[in-house]
Motif scaffolding. Structure first.
Motif, PDB file in Angstrom:
ATOM      1  N   LEU A   1    -113.519 -73.835  -3.877  1.00 36.83           N
ATOM      2  CA  LEU A   1    -112.735 -74.868  -4.495  1.00 36.83           C
ATOM      3  C   LEU A   1    -112.553 -74.500  -6.034  1.00 36.83           C
ATOM      4  CD1 LEU A   1    -114.225 -77.819  -2.301  1.00 36.83           C
ATOM      5  CD2 LEU A   1    -112.033 -77.062  -2.254  1.00 36.83           C
TER       6      LEU A   1
ATOM      7  N   PHE B   1    -109.258 -81.482  -8.091  1.00 37.13           N
ATOM      8  CA  PHE B   1    -109.444 -80.078  -7.169  1.00 37.13           C
ATOM      9  C   PHE B   1    -108.141 -79.619  -6.691  1.00 37.13           C
ATOM     10  CE2 PHE B   1    -113.831 -79.831  -6.565  1.00 37.13           C
ATOM     11  CZ  PHE B   1    -114.360 -81.123  -7.118  1.00 37.13           C
ATOM     12  N   GLY B   2    -108.295 -78.322  -6.520  1.00 42.25           N
ATOM     13  CA  GLY B   2    -106.967 -77.485  -5.604  1.00 42.25           C
ATOM     14  C   GLY B   2    -107.351 -77.732  -4.107  1.00 42.25           C
ATOM     15  N   PRO B   3    -106.318 -77.033  -3.321  1.00 46.10           N
ATOM     16  CA  PRO B   3    -106.795 -77.291  -2.040  1.00 46.10           C
ATOM     17  C   PRO B   3    -107.798 -76.202  -1.390  1.00 46.10           C
ATOM     18  CG  PRO B   3    -104.790 -76.164  -2.444  1.00 46.10           C
ATOM     19  CD  PRO B   3    -105.205 -76.403  -3.928  1.00 46.10           C
TER      20      PRO B   3
ATOM     21  N   TYR C   1    -115.000 -89.268  -3.938  1.00 48.25           N
ATOM     22  CA  TYR C   1    -114.021 -88.303  -3.252  1.00 48.25           C
ATOM     23  C   TYR C   1    -113.809 -88.477  -1.991  1.00 48.25           C
ATOM     24  CZ  TYR C   1    -113.690 -86.332  -8.220  1.00 48.25           C
ATOM     25  OH  TYR C   1    -113.663 -85.898  -9.538  1.00 48.25           O
TER      26      TYR C   1
ATOM     27  N   SER D   1    -107.559 -80.854   5.430  1.00 49.27           N
ATOM     28  CA  SER D   1    -106.625 -79.968   4.651  1.00 49.27           C
ATOM     29  C   SER D   1    -107.727 -79.146   3.749  1.00 49.27           C
ATOM     30  CB  SER D   1    -105.536 -80.482   4.069  1.00 49.27           C
ATOM     31  OG  SER D   1    -106.090 -81.511   3.195  1.00 49.27           O
ATOM     32  N   GLY D   2    -108.806 -79.931   3.243  1.00 42.91           N
ATOM     33  CA  GLY D   2    -109.750 -79.324   2.162  1.00 42.91           C
ATOM     34  C   GLY D   2    -109.795 -79.800   0.818  1.00 42.91           C
ATOM     35  N   GLU D   3    -108.790 -80.262   0.392  1.00 44.22           N
ATOM     36  CA  GLU D   3    -108.694 -80.895  -0.864  1.00 44.22           C
ATOM     37  C   GLU D   3    -109.580 -82.001  -1.302  1.00 44.22           C
ATOM     38  OE1 GLU D   3    -104.735 -80.916  -2.273  1.00 44.22           O
ATOM     39  OE2 GLU D   3    -105.207 -81.941  -4.344  1.00 44.22           O
ATOM     40  N   LEU D   4    -110.337 -81.912  -2.188  1.00 39.24           N
ATOM     41  CA  LEU D   4    -111.036 -83.118  -2.669  1.00 39.24           C
ATOM     42  C   LEU D   4    -110.262 -84.054  -3.582  1.00 39.24           C
ATOM     43  CD1 LEU D   4    -113.585 -81.181  -2.143  1.00 39.24           C
ATOM     44  CD2 LEU D   4    -114.594 -82.988  -3.552  1.00 39.24           C
ATOM     45  N   VAL D   5    -109.941 -85.399  -2.962  1.00 35.02           N
ATOM     46  CA  VAL D   5    -109.045 -86.420  -3.504  1.00 35.02           C
ATOM     47  C   VAL D   5    -110.112 -87.248  -4.352  1.00 35.02           C
ATOM     48  CG1 VAL D   5    -107.357 -88.008  -3.171  1.00 35.02           C
ATOM     49  CG2 VAL D   5    -107.248 -85.946  -1.747  1.00 35.02           C
TER      50      VAL D   5
END
Lengths: 114, 119
Positions: free
Chosen positions: A90, A105-107, B37, B42-46
């Motif tokens: 990440l 953060f990116g995907p 977060y 999908s993996g992206e931390l929001v």
């Protein structure tokens, strides 16, 4: 939209074959971070750049290197990937290196090592 | 020592149930920031929320609410009337304002709580 972009989203490499992951940002943030995240674990900070100043975490293996040629781009180089390096990588950015700044953060890039 | 503890590894609920995710932190700093977060499949931390150590007011944003209690060093997150789209891993994180040099701005993450909401 301003964002953090990571390429590729999925990367397969062979044991010992060097691989480079890339991150770019349109946020014009000063700080860029690289994290490694293994399954069911928290993200683990590998290193970060504060502007051009590189900061390595003490427990980051020498196998991992990084480059930041300009504000927008940051690269993660894994010189000789081992099976244990398979993980999600990440990239994150932050306006400044301040405690109150959230990180964007990116995907992520999911790395598979065969 | 772990600075952020999320004791719940996995939680499963049925849609429309309320669910609370626990977060306990440890710091000697008087000024610090707490974050939540969300990491969907999908993996992206929001980023969801930031709280500073001087503001103990609870916060509500739609179905989400946060309860910050300095007395118990906790920053818990409640989802009301959960939905399938809430299924994700949720991370609590701490940032300390008196960090020096390269540690300033660093996020200390908990191990995350996997929330699954069933239809």
């Amino acid at each position: 939209d301003a964002m953090v972009i990571q390429n590729p989203r999925y990367q397969v490499t062979q044991f010992g074959k060097p691989v480079t992951l890339s991150c770019s940002q349109t946020l014009n943030h000063n700080v860029m971070y690289w994290y490694q995240q293994k399954s069911s674990q928290a993200p683990k900070l590998l290193f970060h750049y504060y502007d051009k100043d590189f900061n390595n975490e003490a427990d980051t293996p020498d196998n991992f290197q990084s480059r930041r040629p300009n504000t927008s781009f940051c690269f993660l180089d894994i010189r000789s990937p081992g099976l244990g390096d398979a993980a999600m990588y990440l990239c994150a950015t932050s306006p400044q290196r301040e405690a109150y700044n959230e990180q964007f953060f990116g995907p992520g890039t999911r790395l598979t090592v065969l | 020592a772990q600075k952020v503890t999320q004791a719940q590894t996995e939680i499963s609920v049925v849609e429309k149930e309320d669910v609370t995710l626990d977060c306990v932190y440890e710091t000697r700093d008087t000024t610090y920031y707490l974050f939540w977060y969300k990491q969907p499949p999908s993996g992206e931390l929001v980023f969801l929320i930031r709280r500073n150590s001087f503001d103990e007011q609870n916060e509500i944003s739609g179905r989400y609410s946060w309860n910050f209690q300095k007395s118990t060093s906790s920053f818990n997150f409640t989802i009301t009337a959960s939905q399938v789209v809430d299924s994700a891993v949720y991370f609590c994180a701490l940032s300390e304002a008196t960090g020096r040099g390269s540690t300033l701005g660093r996020l200390y993450f908990g191990r995350g709580t996997q929330l699954t909401v069933w239809p």
